[in-house]
Each structure stands twice: as C-alpha cells, then as structure tokens.
Design a protein around this motif. Structure first.
Motif, PDB file in Angstrom:
ATOM      1  N   THR A 431       0.860  -1.175   0.000  1.00 22.87           N
ATOM      2  CA  THR A 431       0.000   0.000   0.000  1.00 22.87           C
ATOM      3  C   THR A 431       0.901   1.230   0.000  1.00 22.87           C
ATOM      4  O   THR A 431       1.941   1.238   0.654  1.00 22.87           O
ATOM      5  N   CYS A 432       0.499   2.255  -0.734  1.00 27.71           N
ATOM      6  CA  CYS A 432       1.420   3.370  -0.967  1.00 27.71           C
ATOM      7  C   CYS A 432       0.756   4.726  -0.803  1.00 27.71           C
ATOM      8  O   CYS A 432      -0.398   4.931  -1.191  1.00 27.71           O
ATOM      9  N   TRP A 433       1.517   5.645  -0.248  1.00 24.23           N
ATOM     10  CA  TRP A 433       1.164   7.052  -0.309  1.00 24.23           C
ATOM     11  C   TRP A 433       1.565   7.544  -1.694  1.00 24.23           C
ATOM     12  O   TRP A 433       2.570   7.081  -2.250  1.00 24.23           O
ATOM     13  N   ASN A 434       0.766   8.456  -2.256  1.00 26.77           N
ATOM     14  CA  ASN A 434       1.094   9.012  -3.557  1.00 26.77           C
ATOM     15  C   ASN A 434       1.286  10.514  -3.413  1.00 26.77           C
ATOM     16  O   ASN A 434       0.536  11.177  -2.698  1.00 26.77           O
ATOM     17  N   LEU A 462       9.212   1.770  -3.449  1.00 22.70           N
ATOM     18  CA  LEU A 462       8.277   2.407  -4.376  1.00 22.70           C
ATOM     19  C   LEU A 462       7.327   1.359  -4.932  1.00 22.70           C
ATOM     20  O   LEU A 462       7.495   0.167  -4.650  1.00 22.70           O
ATOM     21  N   SER A 463       6.370   1.806  -5.739  1.00 25.61           N
ATOM     22  CA  SER A 463       5.429   0.813  -6.268  1.00 25.61           C
ATOM     23  C   SER A 463       5.931   0.207  -7.563  1.00 25.61           C
ATOM     24  O   SER A 463       5.438  -0.820  -7.997  1.00 25.61           O
ATOM     25  N   ASN A 498      13.754  -4.454  -7.519  1.00 30.41           N
ATOM     26  CA  ASN A 498      13.959  -3.306  -8.397  1.00 30.41           C
ATOM     27  C   ASN A 498      13.013  -2.146  -8.114  1.00 30.41           C
ATOM     28  O   ASN A 498      13.114  -1.097  -8.713  1.00 30.41           O
ATOM     29  N   ASN A 499      12.087  -2.335  -7.151  1.00 29.89           N
ATOM     30  CA  ASN A 499      11.294  -1.178  -6.747  1.00 29.89           C
ATOM     31  C   ASN A 499      11.803  -0.581  -5.420  1.00 29.89           C
ATOM     32  O   ASN A 499      11.108   0.180  -4.769  1.00 29.89           O
ATOM     33  N   GLN A 500      13.016  -0.955  -5.032  1.00 33.07           N
ATOM     34  CA  GLN A 500      13.599  -0.378  -3.812  1.00 33.07           C
ATOM     35  C   GLN A 500      14.879   0.372  -4.131  1.00 33.07           C
ATOM     36  O   GLN A 500      15.678  -0.058  -4.960  1.00 33.07           O
ATOM     37  N   LEU A 501      15.052   1.500  -3.426  1.00 32.01           N
ATOM     38  CA  LEU A 501      16.300   2.246  -3.518  1.00 32.01           C
ATOM     39  C   LEU A 501      16.961   2.170  -2.155  1.00 32.01           C
ATOM     40  O   LEU A 501      16.357   2.572  -1.159  1.00 32.01           O
ATOM     41  N   ILE A 531       5.092   6.146  -2.693  1.00 30.96           N
ATOM     42  CA  ILE A 531       6.075   5.745  -1.673  1.00 30.96           C
ATOM     43  C   ILE A 531       5.366   4.731  -0.777  1.00 30.96           C
ATOM     44  O   ILE A 531       4.325   5.038  -0.196  1.00 30.96           O
ATOM     45  N   CYS A 532       5.962   3.536  -0.665  1.00 32.37           N
ATOM     46  CA  CYS A 532       5.211   2.440  -0.039  1.00 32.37           C
ATOM     47  C   CYS A 532       5.787   1.960   1.290  1.00 32.37           C
ATOM     48  O   CYS A 532       5.146   1.181   1.997  1.00 32.37           O
ATOM     49  N   GLY A 533       7.001   2.398   1.616  1.00 32.53           N
ATOM     50  CA  GLY A 533       7.579   1.973   2.893  1.00 32.53           C
ATOM     51  C   GLY A 533       9.008   2.442   3.031  1.00 32.53           C
ATOM     52  O   GLY A 533       9.620   2.900   2.051  1.00 32.53           O
TER      53      GLY A 533
END
Ligand SMILES: *[C@@H]1O[C@H](CO)[C@@H](O)[C@H](O)[C@H]1NC(C)=O
Length: 541
Positions: A431-434, A462-463, A498-501, A531-533
């Motif tokens: 679940t993500c804030w946008n 990220l998503s 690949n959705n994480q930095l 932004i998901c976590g």
C-alpha cells in the motif's frame, strides 16, 4: 463532493450498525454513495458522541437534580469488551519511563508532563479501558475524569487499576450534577495540575500516543490532534484564512486524541464568556475551540481504532446541519472580531499572530503503524489554505467554503482512500502514499523517530521500478543535538528488489544516532510517485 441529507442514516439506526462497520466500509469503498454516507455518518457520529444523545439541540435548561435524587444504580451492563482488541493493542507500551517524569528529571530533560481529561458518559467499559491504557504512557501524570452522566456515579475503584503500574499517575474523578456536555472538557482542563492537556473521548482509541507526544513536544503551543484520513481530508476544507486581517484558522475535533496547552483552554473559556453564546451553543464548544485559537491545528491522519460505539446517538435532530451552523458561526465571529480590531483586545481574546511553524513549514503527517516514528513530507496534496480567502459576507455557509476548495486541485475521496499519508508507514509495502503532484527540487519525504537510532542504510520502497530516481535524491538527517537537517554522504547500493532504492549513508555529527531521515529531490519529476515503505537498517515501516 455531493453530500445530501438523503445519504445520512440519521433516522434509520439499527442496533448493529456500528461505526467500525462504516469505517470498514470506507476502506473497502465499494461505491461512492456508500462512502459518502459513511463519511457523513462518521462525522456526525463524532459530533454526537460529544454531546448528550437526548437534547444536544435543546435550548431548554437541564432539569435540576439534587444530589439526594441520585440513586446510584449499578453500572450499565457492558456492551463492549476490550477482548475485541488485538494483542498488539493490548500489549502496547511507551518508550518513556515514569523516572523521566519525576520533578528532578523534568528540570533537565525538557519533557512536559500532561493532564488527560476524559468525560464519562455511558460507555463505562471503554472509559475504563482508556484509563488503564493511558496509565502506560508516563507523560500522562494526571487523569481527570469528569462524569457528565447524572444517573451514574463513578469512583476510582471502578476502574480496576493495577496499583503497581499506575503509581506515577494521579487520578481524580468528578461526578457532575448536570450534563455540561463539551464544555466540561474545557472547564476540567482549566483545573489541571500540568500545563498541557490531553483529550480523548471514549469511542476511539489513540494507538499513537508516543509518536503524537513526540511531535507535540516540538511545538507544544499548537493543538495536535488525530483523526482518520477521510476526516482529515474534510477538515482541509474547513480552514478559514483571511490574510488581510490575520485570520489563519482551522477546525479539528479533539476527541480522537489531542494535545493542547492549558493556557489556550483558559483563553477559550474567556472567549466563551465574552462572546455571550447561548447555552445551546456552549454545549457545542468543541465546534468553536480550534477555530477560535486562530491557528491551523496540527492534525495527524491515520486509521482509528474503534472502541464501544454505542450510546452516543440521537435520531431526533438534524445533526449535520448543526455541525455546519456552528463551525460557520465560529469562523464568522472570529472574522468579525479580527476585522474590527487589528490587535488583541480584552473583548475578544483572539490571537492575531500566526504561530510557528506555518503551514508551509510543517512536515509531520501521520504516525507510523508501530508508534515508533512519524511520516514526514513537504508535499501536501491539499491546496494551501490561504488560497481560499474567507469573509462572512460573500461566504455564508461552510458549503461555500468547501466549494471554493473543491474548485482548486483538491484530491478526491477515492484518491485519498487509496493514497493517504499513513500508507507509506503502515508496515505494508503493497500500500502506498502518492505524492499527488509531481515532486519538484527541494521536496522531501522521510521519517522522524520517536527514539534515536543508529543506522547506515536507508531504503525507500516504491510501487514500481525505481531506476529513474537513482540520480534524483539526496539524503539528510537530524542528529540528537538539535533540529537541524544535516546533508549526508550517500551511495546507492544494489538491492534485490527493483522497486527499492537503498542508500548507504554517513552523516557528520550524528555519531550518537539520528532522530530523523529524509530524501530530498534534486530533480523535478514529471509525474507523481508512490512511496510504499521505509527501512532504516532493520527498522521497517
Ligand atoms: C466579496 O467579494 C467581492 C468580490 O470578490 C469583494 O470585492 C469584496 O471585498 C468581498 N467582501 C468582503 C467583505 O470581503
């Protein structure tokens, strides 16, 4: 948003329609009509639970009851039990200790003890649970219970407190001989031993005591309140600004957990005294308080945890219109007073100066699900409150004010339902804030910690595929010594997802640990992002 009276389930209460039912409805969001009904229902429910179910709209005085007439019947059969709460809730503990709040320690550590103000009405089991719950948070050094229910007398013994766990808190009970409704919150806080009050009604539990307290400690003169995302969105339209006359005000309920300084409550009682409000309006003091502080309250947004939702209901009056009327009345009177005099007067007691931090400098938006951090961002999806200028000639109803905000780029309920702030820190990376708008250079996102932490890696989830962000973010942190954001050296490291930095970072003068970390955009992006976590070493939200 269409919000017709027709949607309100005011006259069709069935015994099993609880507020949690509507809260679930909100999160599942099957269709707009149900959602609208639910929002209205919740708003009204929150209003109703602050006043007598029978006569909140009555202008007749309460019948006088003499102490002898009170027969002290046994406490009403519980309709709710704390067993309905999860173990996570039942086992929550504060990171603060009673030793930190001894008079000696308080001289040095800068912490602020707080008096909790609770109103007794009919939900005894949930009141009892809240009292037990608050004793786990040592910054609550005093609890005053004002029992508005003239048919039941309360005694400290009724609350089954574990003496060994509640020795640090002083508990006082006042049994009122008249239902003072909302006004009792303010009169009770004015009697508090400590300089700050914490308010909470008995229909919701605030799971974010430590994180709220942490943000309150930064700016203790502001109202810090707590509400569910959809009410937060609503309240963003119930802001009243007129830059010409120093009007910078907003509405918030207090009852889902709020901190406020006692001096503002005492000032409010002076305002009520000089405003000459009728008794029917005095009972609805909650609609006036935050607006009359003439400051935007600092409201956190999160899914609330329901307690007993019974016994707060009325089906005899049009509650929705009462909320509207009184919020408008509060704003209109504030406008008139500010317009008449550029400076604070003895006749109105309305502050003219805007307190720091101004809305554009606020960062904290939502508590983390584990109550150990707070989500921060500079990116508010809502329009700045000063874009809509209020006066009481052209604007004659709160609906006009809402329409003015809706005409701007205002997020829809549906958007907010999916992408409210807390979705970035809810412990669920699906679940993500946008950001709602495309991030621009200088915008930032991150977390502030309740307790300092030592860490070397910071991961943002990220998503979707995150490669495009690799050269677009800079890390900074705050150390324990002060509130200054310190730029850090950072290096991207390989991540399996690949959705994480993931950044390896190193910040000067933070050897003792960090209190907050954020990533700032160094490039303008072309689109909003999810932004998901976050992960700070192995601290995950
Ligand atoms: C009402 O709106 C008009 C037109 O925008 C404006 O000129 C006038 O000053 C407003 N009235 C007040 C009391 O602000």
């Amino acid at each position: 948003m269409a919000r017709s009276q027709d949607f309100l389930p005011l006259h069709s209460r069935s015994g099993n329609l609880s507020l949690s039912h509507y809260a679930r409805l909100l999160t599942s969001r099957r269709n707009l009509v149900k959602a609208v009904a639910a929002i209205a229902f919740i708003t009204i429910f929150m209003f109703l639970t602050r006043s007598s179910p029978k006569d909140s709209n009555s202008v007749l005085p309460d019948p006088a009851i003499s102490p002898d007439e009170i027969t002290n019947p046994p406490i009403v059969k519980p309709t709710w039990s704390k067993d309905s709460l999860g173990t996570d809730i039942l086992n929550r503990q504060s990171i603060f200790t009673p030793q930190m709040f001894t008079p000696d320690q308080l001289k040095h550590n800068g912490l602020k003890p707080v008096t909790a103000v609770l109103l007794g009405w009919k939900r005894f089991e949930s009141l009892k649970f809240i009292i037990q719950y608050l004793t786990r948070y040592p910054f609550i050094k005093e609890i005053i219970i004002w029992n508005n229910n003239v048919e039941t007398r309360l005694n400290i013994m009724d609350f089954d407190l574990d003496v060994s766990k509640s020795m640090h808190v002083e508990i006082k009970v006042f049994n009122s001989y008249e239902n003072l409704h909302d006004t009792a919150k303010y009169t009770t806080c004015s009697m508090a031993t400590y300089d700050y009050c914490y308010f909470q009604d008995d229909d919701w539990l605030n799971l974010y005591m430590d994180s709220m307290y942490t943000n309150f400690m930064r700016y203790p003169d502001l109202i810090h309140s707590n509400t569910m995302p959809i009410i937060h969105l609503e309240h963003k339209r119930w802001q009243f600004t007129n830059t010409e006359i120093n009007m910078h005000s907003g509405f918030t309920w207090l009852g889902c957990g709020s901190f406020a300084p006692r001096w503002k409550i005492q000032n409010f009682l002076a305002q009520l005294g000089s405003a000459g409000l009728g008794k029917d309006r005095l009972r609805l003091a909650d609609m006036y308080f935050s607006i009359w502080t003439n400051q935007y309250p600092w409201q956190l947004s999160n899914p609330l945890s329901p307690l007993d939702q019974n016994e707060g209901w009325s089906d005899s009056v049009d509650q929705w219109s009462i909320v509207y009327q009184n919020v408008y009345d509060a704003a209109s009177r504030l406008y008139s007073a500010l317009e008449a005099n550029a400076v604070l007067t003895r006749n109105d007691y309305f502050m003219r100066d805007e307190e720091e931090p101004k809305f554009e400098d606020r960062d904290v938006r939502a508590p983390c699900h584990n109550d150990k951090c707070l989500f921060i961002t500079s990116m508010e999806p809502f329009p700045n409150p000063d874009i809509v200028q209020f006066d009481n000639v052209n604007i004659t109803h709160v609906k006009d004010q809402e329409a003015a905000f809706n005409a701007l780029e205002f997020p829809s309920n549906d958007f907010w339902d999916k992408h409210a702030y807390h979705k970035a820190v809810d412990g669920d990376s699906t679940t993500c804030w946008n950001t709602y708008k495309a991030p621009m250079v200088g915008d930032n996102v991150g977390i502030r910690l309740v307790r300092k932490l030592k860490a070397n890696t910071f991961t943002i989830t990220l998503s979707k595929e995150s490669k495009f962000l690799e050269q677009a973010l800079a890390i900074s942190a705050i150390g324990v010594a002060n509130e200054e954001w310190i730029p850090c050296q950072s290096q991207l490291t390989h991540s399996n997802h690949n959705n994480q930095l993931t950044f390896n970072f190193n910040c000067p003068s933070t050897e003792a640990g960090i209190k907050g970390i954020r990533a700032s955009f160094t490039k303008d992006l072309s689109e909003p992002i999810d932004i998901c976590g976050f992960l700070l070493d192995d601290f995950a939200v």
